[in-house]
Design a protein around this motif. Structure first.
Motif, mmCIF file in Angstrom:
data_model
loop_
_atom_site.group_PDB
_atom_site.id
_atom_site.type_symbol
_atom_site.label_atom_id
_atom_site.label_comp_id
_atom_site.label_asym_id
_atom_site.label_seq_id
_atom_site.Cartn_x
_atom_site.Cartn_y
_atom_site.Cartn_z
ATOM 1 N N ARG A 48 0.858 -1.175 -0.100
ATOM 2 C CA ARG A 48 0.054 0.094 -0.041
ATOM 3 C C ARG A 48 0.878 1.263 -0.128
ATOM 4 N N LEU A 49 1.910 1.415 0.725
ATOM 5 C CA LEU A 49 3.008 2.384 0.707
ATOM 6 C C LEU A 49 3.629 2.538 -0.487
ATOM 7 N N SER A 50 3.721 1.381 -1.472
ATOM 8 C CA SER A 50 4.519 1.614 -2.535
ATOM 9 C C SER A 50 3.452 2.231 -3.635
ATOM 10 N N LEU A 51 2.256 1.714 -3.487
ATOM 11 C CA LEU A 51 1.290 2.439 -4.513
ATOM 12 C C LEU A 51 1.175 3.833 -4.103
ATOM 13 N N ASN A 52 0.850 3.999 -2.855
ATOM 14 C CA ASN A 52 0.909 5.618 -2.356
ATOM 15 C C ASN A 52 2.006 6.597 -2.959
ATOM 16 N N TYR A 53 3.253 5.781 -2.949
ATOM 17 C CA TYR A 53 4.385 6.558 -3.596
ATOM 18 C C TYR A 53 4.322 6.717 -5.161
ATOM 19 N N LEU A 54 3.713 5.628 -5.570
ATOM 20 C CA LEU A 54 3.277 5.983 -7.278
ATOM 21 C C LEU A 54 2.552 6.896 -7.440
ATOM 22 N N ILE A 55 1.411 6.894 -6.793
ATOM 23 C CA ILE A 55 0.335 7.882 -6.829
ATOM 24 C C ILE A 55 0.872 9.477 -6.559
ATOM 25 N N ALA A 56 1.680 9.443 -5.468
ATOM 26 C CA ALA A 56 2.334 10.807 -5.480
ATOM 27 C C ALA A 56 3.385 11.168 -6.577
ATOM 28 N N ARG A 57 3.825 10.378 -7.190
ATOM 29 C CA ARG A 57 4.682 10.689 -8.345
ATOM 30 C C ARG A 57 3.984 10.928 -9.319
ATOM 31 N N GLY A 58 2.750 10.797 -9.506
ATOM 32 C CA GLY A 58 1.918 11.125 -10.597
ATOM 33 C C GLY A 58 1.294 9.937 -11.633
ATOM 34 N N TRP A 59 1.287 8.885 -11.046
ATOM 35 C CA TRP A 59 0.661 7.687 -11.568
ATOM 36 C C TRP A 59 -0.701 7.782 -11.284
ATOM 37 N N ARG A 60 -1.780 7.264 -12.214
ATOM 38 C CA ARG A 60 -3.056 7.039 -12.070
ATOM 39 C C ARG A 60 -3.459 5.693 -11.344
ATOM 40 N N ILE A 61 -3.477 5.322 -10.324
ATOM 41 C CA ILE A 61 -3.522 3.982 -9.918
ATOM 42 C C ILE A 61 -4.691 3.976 -8.922
ATOM 43 N N GLN A 62 -5.997 3.440 -9.314
ATOM 44 C CA GLN A 62 -7.032 3.386 -8.491
ATOM 45 C C GLN A 62 -7.656 2.042 -8.257
ATOM 46 N N TRP A 63 -7.646 1.340 -7.071
ATOM 47 C CA TRP A 63 -8.340 0.143 -6.853
ATOM 48 C C TRP A 63 -9.213 -0.057 -5.813
ATOM 49 N N SER A 64 -10.413 -0.433 -6.012
ATOM 50 C CA SER A 64 -11.526 -0.121 -4.696
ATOM 51 C C SER A 64 -12.327 -1.398 -5.166
ATOM 52 N N ILE A 65 -12.922 -2.180 -3.903
ATOM 53 C CA ILE A 65 -13.876 -3.094 -4.154
ATOM 54 C C ILE A 65 -15.269 -2.465 -4.375
ATOM 55 N N VAL A 66 -15.589 -1.171 -3.879
ATOM 56 C CA VAL A 66 -16.808 -0.602 -3.913
ATOM 57 C C VAL A 66 -16.364 0.624 -4.834
ATOM 58 N N PRO A 67 -17.049 0.836 -5.964
ATOM 59 C CA PRO A 67 -17.044 2.024 -6.830
ATOM 60 C C PRO A 67 -17.182 3.297 -6.004
ATOM 61 N N GLU A 68 -16.232 4.127 -6.202
ATOM 62 C CA GLU A 68 -16.406 5.468 -5.256
ATOM 63 C C GLU A 68 -17.191 6.618 -6.145
ATOM 64 N N VAL A 69 -18.105 6.829 -5.303
ATOM 65 C CA VAL A 69 -19.157 8.087 -5.775
ATOM 66 C C VAL A 69 -18.657 9.363 -5.619
ATOM 67 N N SER A 70 -18.866 9.938 -6.669
ATOM 68 C CA SER A 70 -18.174 11.461 -6.775
ATOM 69 C C SER A 70 -19.214 12.499 -6.051
ATOM 70 N N GLU A 71 -18.619 13.233 -5.359
ATOM 71 C CA GLU A 71 -19.401 14.134 -4.366
ATOM 72 C C GLU A 71 -19.625 15.098 -5.244
ATOM 73 N N PRO A 72 -20.865 15.780 -4.911
ATOM 74 C CA PRO A 72 -21.191 17.002 -5.640
ATOM 75 C C PRO A 72 -20.430 18.351 -5.307
ATOM 76 N N LEU A 73 -20.058 19.101 -6.233
ATOM 77 C CA LEU A 73 -19.309 20.406 -5.805
ATOM 78 C C LEU A 73 -20.222 21.152 -5.200
ATOM 79 N N GLU A 74 -19.312 21.932 -4.046
ATOM 80 C CA GLU A 74 -20.181 22.646 -3.259
ATOM 81 C C GLU A 74 -20.031 24.003 -3.862
ATOM 82 N N PRO A 75 -20.942 24.762 -3.522
ATOM 83 C CA PRO A 75 -21.042 26.209 -4.410
ATOM 84 C C PRO A 75 -19.958 27.039 -3.625
ATOM 85 N N PRO A 76 -19.249 28.276 -4.258
ATOM 86 C CA PRO A 76 -18.465 28.962 -3.742
ATOM 87 C C PRO A 76 -19.310 29.938 -2.671
#
Length: 580
Positions: A262-290
Motif C-alpha cells: 500500500r505504501l508503494s502504491l501511494n508513492y507511485l500515486i504521489a509521483r503522478g501515476w493514476r492507480i485506483q483500486w477499490s472493491i466498492v466504486p467510489e461515488v463522486s461527491e457534488p461540488l459545493e458552491p462558492p
C-alpha cells in the motif's frame, strides 16, 4: 494637530482670517509686522508723489495708489501667516523632542550598559584565573639529571593527575553534548491561544475533518464490502489467500507485506501515476458552491447543517465512550460478567497452549468470523439478534442518559408505590392540595376552568407545563399567542393564561379529550435543528390546529396527553372523525 499643520503648511495666498484654529502669535511679531505695514506704504507713497508729474489731484493716480497699498497689505498678511506657522511648528517639534527624551530614558540605558560592562569584566577575570590554575596544576617537568630519587613519587602522582584531567577534558568534549540532553529541567507549560467562535472557521474545520477521514472511511467500506461478498471473486480469492497464510503461520507477514504494498502504491500515486483500486466504486461527491454565491439564508442553513453534523458526530462518539466505560465499571453486570469469563479463559489458554498453536487458532477463527459468520449474520438479522453475542452485548450496554432515565423511572415508581400505601384521608387531603397548588391566587382547579369538582390534574402535571398557545385562527397579535400553563385531567385538556387582567379567565382554553381529532408533535420553526418543542391538537371547532409551543418537557407532555386520550377512546366509543 500635525495633520492640521500639514493643511496649513500649503503655501497659498491666504490671509489670517482663513486660519481660525491657529493659536495667536506672540505680540512681538504682530508689532513688527504692523510697523512694516505702516512704514512701507508711506515711503512708497512719497516716492510715487515725487515721480508723478501730474500731481496728486488726478483720480487715476489715487486709484493706483490705493490698489498698490492693498497688494502690499496682502503680502504682509501672508508673510505674517507664514511666520505664525513656523512658530507653531517649532513649538510642536520641541514638545515632540521632549516626549522622545522622556520615553527613551537615556539614564536607564546607560546604567544597563554599565552593568553589562562590569559583567564582562568579571567574566574575563574569572577566565584568566581559571587558566592560571590550570597552568599551575600542570608544571613543566624537570630534566632527569636534576630529579632526585625522593621526588619520583610526587612527580608520578602529578603526572597521573595531569593525565586524568586531560582524559576528563577529552571525554567532556566528546560526550558532554550528549550528557547535557539528560539534564532534568522543569517542563514549561505553554498555553495555546484559543480562536474565537466563527461560522466560517467551523465550516472549514468540518470539511477538513471530512477530507481527512476519507481514506479511513474508504478502507472500512472496502473491508465491509469484502466481508459482505460484494464481489464474489475478490472475496473468494481473499479468503483462500488468508486461510493458506493462517494455516502455515504467515498471517502477520502477509499483513506486513500488504502494508508495504500500500505504501508503494501511494508513492507511485504521489509521483503522478493514476492507480485506483477499490472493491466498492467510489461515488463522486457534488461540488459545493462558492461562498460568494450564497445568500444570507443559505449561509444560515449551511451553519445549521454543520452544527447538526457536529452534534450527531459528538453524540455518537460520546455513546461509544460511555458504553465502553459502563462495560468496564460493572454498570450492567450481565454484560461485564461475560467479558470477565472470556478474559479468564484467554488467560488460562495462553498459559497452557504454546504461542504458535494459539496464534494459529486465533487466525483461523478470525478468518472464519470475518468471511463467513459476519456474512450470515448480516444477511439474516433474526439469526444475528439470537446468536451474535458481541452484537447483543454492545446493544444492551446503556449510555449515561439512558441510565439517568432508568434511575428517574425507578424513583418515580417508588414514590407512586409509597403514595398508594398511605391511608384514605391523607390521599384525599393531598388531592385537595394538588388541585390548589398550581394557582392559589386564582382558586381551585375546577373553579378556574368551570369544571366538575371531580376533575383534578394528573400527577404528571400537578404544577403544569409552561408553554405558549398559538391560535392560528385569530389574527390579532394579543389573541394569536398567549403565554400560560397547560394541564391535562381525566377528561379535559386545560390551558390557563398567565395574564393578570380581569379578562384573563376568558382567555383560558378548555378542550375535551373526546373532541380531539388529531394530536401530534409539532415543530414551530423549521429552520432550527431538532424535532421541535410543540404539540399540535386539532378539534372540529377550529379551522387550523392549535399549537402549544415552547414546551421544555414536550415529550413528557405528549406522552401523558396521548396516553390519557387513548384511555378515554378505548373506554368510550370514538367519533368517526378521529384520525391518529
Amino acid at each position: 494637530m500635525l495633520k492640521r499643520l500639514d493643511k496649513i503648511r500649503f503655501r497659498g495666498p491666504r490671509t489670517r482670517e482663513d486660519y481660525p484654529d491657529l493659536v495667536e502669535s506672540p505680540p512681538a511679531s504682530d508689532n513688527e509686522c504692523s510697523d512694516d505695514m505702516q512704514l512701507k506704504p508711506r515711503a512708497r507713497d512719497t516716492e510715487d508723489l515725487l515721480r508723478d508729474p501730474a500731481g496728486s489731484g488726478s483720480p487715476n493716480m489715487a486709484a493706483t495708489i490705493h490698489d498698490f497699498q492693498r497688494a502690499e497689505s496682502d503680502r504682509l498678511n501672508e508673510v505674517k501667516g507664514h511666520l505664525e506657522i513656523a512658530l507653531l511648528e517649532k513649538h510642536f517639534l520641541q514638545e515632540e523632542l521632549r516626549k522622545l527624551r522622556d520615553e527613551t530614558n537615556l539614564d536607564s540605558i546607560r546604567q544597563e550598559l554599565d552593568r553589562e560592562r562590569t559583567k564582562r569584566l568579571d567574566l574575563e577575570q574569572k577566565m584568566t584565573e581559571l587558566l592560571k590554575n590550570r597552568l599551575e596544576d600542570s608544571p613543566p617537568q624537570l630534566p632527569r639529571k636534576q630529579q632526585s630519587p625522593s621526588n619520583n613519587g610526587t612527580a608520578e602522582k602529578q603526572q597521573t593527575e595531569v593525565w586524568s584531567s586531560r582524559l576528563q577534558k577529552w571525554l567532556y568534549e566528546r560526550f558532554g553534548v550528549y550528557l547535557e540532553d539528560f539534564r532534568f529541567q522543569p517542563e514549561e507549560s505553554t498555553v495555546e491561544a484559543e480562536e474565537p467562535l466563527s461560522a466560517k472557521r467551523l465550516t472549514e474545520n468540518m470539511r477538513r475533518l471530512k477530507r481527512g477521514a476519507r481514506p479511513v472511511t474508504n478502507f472500512l467500506r472496502n473491508l465491509s464490502a469484502l466481508s459482505n461478498w460484494h464481489s464474489v471473486y475478490t472475496s473468494a480469492i481473499a479468503l483462500i489467500i488468508y486461510m493458506y497464510a493462517a494455516w502455515h503461520g504467515w498471517a502477520i507477514p502477509m499483513f506486513l507485506f500488504l502494508a508495504i504494498l500500500r505504501l508503494s502504491l501511494n508513492y507511485l500515486i504521489a509521483r503522478g501515476w493514476r492507480i485506483q483500486w477499490s472493491i466498492v466504486p467510489e461515488v463522486s461527491e457534488p461540488l459545493e458552491p462558492p461562498k460568494e454565491d450564497l445568500t444570507v439564508s443559505e449561509k444560515f442553513q449551511l451553519v445549521l447543517d454543520v452544527a447538526q453534523k457536529a452534534q450527531n458526530l459528538f453524540g455518537k462518539m460520546a455513546d461509544v465512550l460511555e458504553k465502553i466505560k459502563n462495560l468496564f465499571m460493572w454498570v450492567q453486570p450481565e454484560s461485564t460478567r461475560k467479558l470477565y469469563i472470556l478474559l479468564w479463559a484467554a488467560f488460562i489458554t495462553s498459559c497452557v497452549l504454546p504461542y504458535k498453536l494459539m496464534g494459529f487458532m486465533i487466525g483461523l477463527y478470525a478468518g472464519i468470523k470475518f468471511f463467513i459468520i459476519d456474512f450470515l449474520f448480516k444477511s439474516c438479522p433474526k439469526l444475528r439478534d439470537k446468536y451474535d453475542t458481541p452484537y447483543i452485548v454492545w446493544n444492551s450496554l446503556p449510555t449515561d442518559p439512558q441510565l439517568k432515565e432508568r434511575t428517574n423511572a425507578t424513583v418515580s415508581r417508588r414514590t407512586r408505590s409509597s403514595r398508594h400505601g398511605n391511608d384514605t384521608e391523607a390521599r384525599l387531603f393531598r388531592e385537595e392540595e394538588t388541585g390548589r397548588s398550581h394557582s392559589t391566587k386564582k382558586g381551585a382547579f375546577h373553579e378556574i376552568f368551570n369544571l366538575p369538582e371531580s376533575e383534578r390534574p394528573l400527577a404528571v402535571c400537578e404544577n403544569g407545563w409552561r408553554c405558549c398557545l398559538i391560535n392560528r385562527d385569530r389574527k390579532m397579535p394579543t389573541d394569536y399567542i398567549r403565554n400560560g400553563m397547560l394541564y391535562v385531567s381525566e377528561n379535559y385538556l386545560c390551558f390557563e393564561s398567565s395574564s393578570s387582567k380581569a379578562s384573563a379567565s376568558k382567555k383560558n382554553k378548555v378542550i375535551k379529550l373526546n373532541d380531539i381529532t388529531d394530536i401530534q408533535k409539532y415543530k414551530v420553526l423549521s429552520v432550527l435543528p431538532g424535532s421541535g418543542m410543540g404539540i399540535s391538537i386539532a378539534t372540529p371547532s377550529t379551522q387550523k390546529p392549535l399549537v402549544f409551543g415552547a414546551m421544555i418537557h414536550r415529550d413528557e407532555a405528549f406522552e401523558a396527553i396521548f396516553t390519557q386520550y387513548m384511555k378515554i377512546m378505548t373506554t368510550s366509543k370514538p367519533p368517526s372523525s378521529t384520525e391518529l
